[in-house]
Design a protein around this motif. Structure first.
Motif, mmCIF file in Angstrom:
data_model
loop_
_atom_site.group_PDB
_atom_site.id
_atom_site.type_symbol
_atom_site.label_atom_id
_atom_site.label_comp_id
_atom_site.label_asym_id
_atom_site.label_seq_id
_atom_site.Cartn_x
_atom_site.Cartn_y
_atom_site.Cartn_z
ATOM 1 N N LYS A 7 45.802 40.557 28.212
ATOM 2 C CA LYS A 7 46.343 39.737 29.287
ATOM 3 C C LYS A 7 46.755 40.605 30.478
ATOM 4 O O LYS A 7 46.457 40.272 31.640
ATOM 5 C CB LYS A 7 47.543 38.946 28.775
ATOM 6 C CG LYS A 7 48.118 37.976 29.810
ATOM 7 C CD LYS A 7 49.291 37.205 29.249
ATOM 8 C CE LYS A 7 50.498 38.115 29.064
ATOM 9 N NZ LYS A 7 51.710 37.346 28.660
ATOM 10 N N ASN A 8 47.423 41.731 30.215
ATOM 11 C CA ASN A 8 47.853 42.625 31.298
ATOM 12 C C ASN A 8 46.650 43.220 32.016
ATOM 13 O O ASN A 8 46.654 43.363 33.244
ATOM 14 C CB ASN A 8 48.730 43.746 30.729
ATOM 15 C CG ASN A 8 50.067 43.217 30.240
ATOM 16 O OD1 ASN A 8 50.524 42.155 30.662
ATOM 17 N ND2 ASN A 8 50.713 43.967 29.347
ATOM 18 N N GLN A 9 45.619 43.571 31.235
ATOM 19 C CA GLN A 9 44.412 44.137 31.840
ATOM 20 C C GLN A 9 43.755 43.121 32.770
ATOM 21 O O GLN A 9 43.334 43.460 33.896
ATOM 22 C CB GLN A 9 43.432 44.546 30.736
ATOM 23 C CG GLN A 9 42.102 45.103 31.250
ATOM 24 C CD GLN A 9 41.187 45.500 30.107
ATOM 25 O OE1 GLN A 9 41.609 46.182 29.178
ATOM 26 N NE2 GLN A 9 39.947 45.047 30.161
ATOM 27 N N ALA A 10 43.674 41.853 32.325
ATOM 28 C CA ALA A 10 43.067 40.804 33.151
ATOM 29 C C ALA A 10 43.902 40.556 34.414
ATOM 30 O O ALA A 10 43.356 40.365 35.512
ATOM 31 C CB ALA A 10 42.931 39.521 32.335
ATOM 32 N N ALA A 11 45.233 40.563 34.266
ATOM 33 C CA ALA A 11 46.109 40.306 35.410
ATOM 34 C C ALA A 11 45.942 41.383 36.479
ATOM 35 O O ALA A 11 45.889 41.088 37.683
ATOM 36 C CB ALA A 11 47.561 40.244 34.939
ATOM 37 N N LYS A 12 45.839 42.659 36.060
ATOM 38 C CA LYS A 12 45.671 43.760 37.017
ATOM 39 C C LYS A 12 44.352 43.641 37.764
ATOM 40 O O LYS A 12 44.274 43.894 38.970
ATOM 41 C CB LYS A 12 45.751 45.091 36.281
ATOM 42 C CG LYS A 12 47.160 45.434 35.787
ATOM 43 C CD LYS A 12 47.174 46.783 35.070
ATOM 44 C CE LYS A 12 48.589 47.125 34.592
ATOM 45 N NZ LYS A 12 48.627 48.420 33.871
ATOM 46 N N ARG A 13 43.290 43.247 37.044
ATOM 47 C CA ARG A 13 41.982 43.139 37.693
ATOM 48 C C ARG A 13 41.969 41.974 38.690
ATOM 49 O O ARG A 13 41.313 42.048 39.732
ATOM 50 C CB ARG A 13 40.884 42.960 36.642
ATOM 51 C CG ARG A 13 40.680 44.232 35.786
ATOM 52 C CD ARG A 13 39.554 44.066 34.786
ATOM 53 N NE ARG A 13 38.272 43.832 35.417
ATOM 54 C CZ ARG A 13 37.498 44.787 35.950
ATOM 55 N NH1 ARG A 13 37.912 46.054 35.946
ATOM 56 N NH2 ARG A 13 36.334 44.484 36.493
ATOM 57 N N LEU A 14 42.704 40.918 38.377
ATOM 58 C CA LEU A 14 42.772 39.800 39.321
ATOM 59 C C LEU A 14 43.558 40.191 40.565
ATOM 60 O O LEU A 14 43.243 39.771 41.692
ATOM 61 C CB LEU A 14 43.425 38.577 38.648
ATOM 62 C CG LEU A 14 42.554 37.802 37.656
ATOM 63 C CD1 LEU A 14 43.375 36.728 36.948
ATOM 64 C CD2 LEU A 14 41.352 37.157 38.369
ATOM 65 N N GLU A 15 44.602 41.016 40.382
ATOM 66 C CA GLU A 15 45.418 41.456 41.518
ATOM 67 C C GLU A 15 44.610 42.313 42.489
ATOM 68 O O GLU A 15 44.906 42.354 43.681
ATOM 69 C CB GLU A 15 46.613 42.263 41.010
ATOM 70 C CG GLU A 15 47.666 41.401 40.305
ATOM 71 C CD GLU A 15 48.769 42.257 39.709
ATOM 72 O OE1 GLU A 15 48.673 43.497 39.827
ATOM 73 O OE2 GLU A 15 49.713 41.679 39.118
ATOM 74 N N THR A 16 43.604 42.997 41.983
ATOM 75 C CA THR A 16 42.789 43.875 42.846
ATOM 76 C C THR A 16 41.599 43.138 43.441
ATOM 77 O O THR A 16 40.699 43.758 44.015
ATOM 78 C CB THR A 16 42.290 45.084 42.042
ATOM 79 O OG1 THR A 16 41.558 44.627 40.889
ATOM 80 C CG2 THR A 16 43.453 45.946 41.588
ATOM 81 N N ASN A 55 36.389 39.201 40.717
ATOM 82 C CA ASN A 55 35.917 37.831 40.522
ATOM 83 C C ASN A 55 36.572 37.207 39.298
ATOM 84 O O ASN A 55 36.601 37.797 38.224
ATOM 85 C CB ASN A 55 34.385 37.847 40.358
ATOM 86 C CG ASN A 55 33.818 36.461 40.112
ATOM 87 O OD1 ASN A 55 33.727 36.027 38.968
ATOM 88 N ND2 ASN A 55 33.449 35.775 41.187
ATOM 89 N N TYR A 56 37.081 35.968 39.498
ATOM 90 C CA TYR A 56 37.839 35.309 38.417
ATOM 91 C C TYR A 56 36.982 35.115 37.169
ATOM 92 O O TYR A 56 37.414 35.411 36.055
ATOM 93 C CB TYR A 56 38.356 33.961 38.912
ATOM 94 C CG TYR A 56 39.075 33.165 37.852
ATOM 95 C CD1 TYR A 56 40.407 33.432 37.532
ATOM 96 C CD2 TYR A 56 38.417 32.144 37.159
ATOM 97 C CE1 TYR A 56 41.067 32.715 36.548
ATOM 98 C CE2 TYR A 56 39.078 31.414 36.176
ATOM 99 C CZ TYR A 56 40.401 31.708 35.882
ATOM 100 O OH TYR A 56 41.042 31.005 34.905
ATOM 101 N N GLU A 57 35.747 34.631 37.338
ATOM 102 C CA GLU A 57 34.893 34.369 36.180
ATOM 103 C C GLU A 57 34.568 35.657 35.438
ATOM 104 O O GLU A 57 34.533 35.681 34.199
ATOM 105 C CB GLU A 57 33.603 33.678 36.626
ATOM 106 C CG GLU A 57 33.818 32.247 37.112
ATOM 107 C CD GLU A 57 32.507 31.547 37.413
ATOM 108 O OE1 GLU A 57 31.447 32.178 37.234
ATOM 109 O OE2 GLU A 57 32.552 30.367 37.831
ATOM 110 N N ALA A 58 34.348 36.760 36.192
ATOM 111 C CA ALA A 58 34.042 38.044 35.553
ATOM 112 C C ALA A 58 35.252 38.553 34.766
ATOM 113 O O ALA A 58 35.113 39.092 33.657
ATOM 114 C CB ALA A 58 33.622 39.064 36.606
ATOM 115 N N VAL A 59 36.440 38.373 35.352
ATOM 116 C CA VAL A 59 37.664 38.817 34.668
ATOM 117 C C VAL A 59 37.874 38.014 33.383
ATOM 118 O O VAL A 59 38.221 38.568 32.334
ATOM 119 C CB VAL A 59 38.878 38.675 35.602
ATOM 120 C CG1 VAL A 59 40.173 38.947 34.830
ATOM 121 C CG2 VAL A 59 38.759 39.638 36.781
ATOM 122 N N MET A 60 37.663 36.696 33.453
ATOM 123 C CA MET A 60 37.843 35.860 32.260
ATOM 124 C C MET A 60 36.833 36.213 31.182
ATOM 125 O O MET A 60 37.138 36.182 29.984
ATOM 126 C CB MET A 60 37.710 34.382 32.629
ATOM 127 C CG MET A 60 38.892 33.838 33.427
ATOM 128 S SD MET A 60 40.468 33.938 32.500
ATOM 129 C CE MET A 60 41.211 35.428 33.218
#
Length: 472
Positions: free
Chosen positions: A154-163, A166-171
């Protein structure tokens, strides 16, 4: 002298054969046929078949039973529960044949023997290695705490979204992270659950006879007790909850039936008693040593709106069964289309009786953890009217629940989760222990879900397939 020696040698050989025949054998069966299979024991003298268990098509699982050398078994391919046909096509090796196949095997080795049911419905005595399963190759040395894994992903996904990723790629990455890192933990848990379940079932089989032959054993302790007041007779009764699972409930209710109600049932049944039968695993019924008793079906009378008739003791007792069933499950069950009340009588003939009156372990409905079939049984009420001097307990071997009945009490057990319609996975399998001395007289009501006046219980065969789909 020579004749004496030959006699001694022959006697020795015979004793070895008898000893081998009496030796308990642990039988392991794997079902690779791709079909649901009914396992029947074949009586060595009468050749009657007794249903032992159902086996789902699971190549990774070994079904375990206990038997003896020289015992013979029949395997019967069960038809599809929706169509009532065994189906078949060229892809499954049956060449489109609609006939349900049968096969036989015999126990020939002491201590332990293994069998496999092949895709062409033959039985092989040497089990080949199971087909490779990718899950088996998961490295369990990389176990991680699931809570920690989820937090990290979850933390890894949150950091990638902050930078700005792409939402679909992060999910997608989050899904891969959780799936790959949680898989070992999930496999470990599943392996432990299956291991513990197999041990519990094996132990319960061995404990069945000890429980049934101990006259001093007491009823299992309560999980809790509840008070229930009937809206019809306004009597408050105590319910002892023995098992309380979503798909598996066992209740013992005090003073459920009066002496007058029991007498009314016994009098009504007196002239129509017949030998009790069981399902034959093929959609019909058969007389079996696994269920030895006398029984008579009694049809209660109800008003057009489903209410018990005033002053009719049998009708009032039956109505109380449905009232309690709805109290527990909340499914709005009515008497329309249901099976009749069954008066069942067992008679004791002493501890030396080799074939005592009893009902060997069985399930009243589906108890393999599948979806409930519309119109099938989903609950049972057993009411005790006459208590034997010795024997006659009710034993739920897989749930470690046994009940020493008292006159007028009842056992209610359900094998459906009313919120999901999923059925019990073996915890309500039960037996009526042998009656050794005295008489055991009970009243049983099997309760179905999905029947009505238009589609009554009689519209189904004993495999819960509509007879109209079964060629009848």
């Amino acid at each position: 002298m020579t004749r004496i020696l030959l006699f001694i040698v022959s006697l020795t050989a015979l004793s070895r054969v008898v000893s081998a025949a009496q030796e308990n054998v642990n039988i392991k069966i794997r079902n690779e046929s791709g079909h649901r299979v009914i396992l029947n024991w074949v009586h060595p003298q009468t050749k009657e078949t007794v249903v032992m268990r159902e086996m789902e098509p699971d190549p990774q699982r070994q079904f375990i039973i206990n038997s003896f050398v020289h015992h013979k078994f029949q395997l019967w391919q069960a038809p599809d529960e929706e169509t009532g046909s065994c189906g078949g096509d060229e892809d499954d090796g049956t060449d489109g044949d609609q006939t349900c196949k049968t096969s036989f095997f015999q126990v020939t080795q002491p201590e332990e023997q293994a069998f496999v049911i092949t895709k062409d419905f033959h039985v092989e005595t040497d089990i080949p290695p199971p087909a490779p399963n990718p899950v088996d190759n998961i490295d369990l040395s990389n176990l991680e705490d699931p809570t920690v894994v989820l937090e990290k992903c979850k933390n890894q996904a949150a950091k990638r979204l902050e930078t700005g990723n792409n939402y679909e790629a992060v999910m997608k990455e989050y899904h891969i992270c959780t799936t790959t890192r949680l898989t070992p933990a999930i496999k470990y848990i599943n392996d432990e659950v299956r291991f513990e379940r197999d041990i519990r079932i094996d132990a319960s089989v061995n404990a069945e006879n000890f429980t049934c032959t101990d006259p001093n054993i007491e009823t299992s302790p309560d999980v809790r007790t509840e008070e229930w007041t009937s809206s019809v007779d306004q009597i408050t009764r105590t319910a002892h909850i023995k098992l309380d699972r979503p798909t598996s409930r066992i209740h013992v209710i005090e003073n459920f039936a009066s002496i007058d109600e029991c007498n009314a049932m016994e009098e009504e049944a007196q002239d129509s008693l017949s030998v009790a039968s069981t399902a034959d695993g093929k959609g019909g019924t058969t007389i079996s040593l696994g269920r030895k008793a006398m029984q008579a079906a009694i049809r209660p009378k109800f008003s057009t709106d489903g209410e018990p008739l005033e002053g009719d003791l049998i009708s009032q007792l039956s109505g109380r069964v449905y009232e309690y069933t709805n109290h527990v499950l909340g499914l709005g069950i009515t008497p329309f289309g249901q099976e009749p009340l069954m008066s069942i009588q067992y008679f004791g003939r002493g501890y030396n009786d080799t074939e005592p009156d009893r009902y060997t372990p069985h399930c009243d409905g589906k108890c393999v953890g599948q979806k409930h079939i519309d119109g099938a049984r989903m609950a049972t009420m057993v009411i005790y009217c006459t208590i034997p001097e010795k024997g006659g307990f009710t034993n739920f071997q897989n749930a470690n629940v046994h009940v020493k009945p008292s006159q007028g009490s009842a056992i209610f057990f359900s094998y459906i989760d009313p919120s999901t319609n999923m059925t019990d996975d073996g915890l309500t399998q039960h037996s009526g222990c042998p009656v050794y001395d005295g008489e055991k007289k009970i009243i049983t009501q099997w309760v179905r879900y999905g029947v009505s006046s238009d589609v009554p219980h009689s519209a189904f065969n004993t495999l819960n397939v509509l007879k109209s789909n079964d060629g009848e």
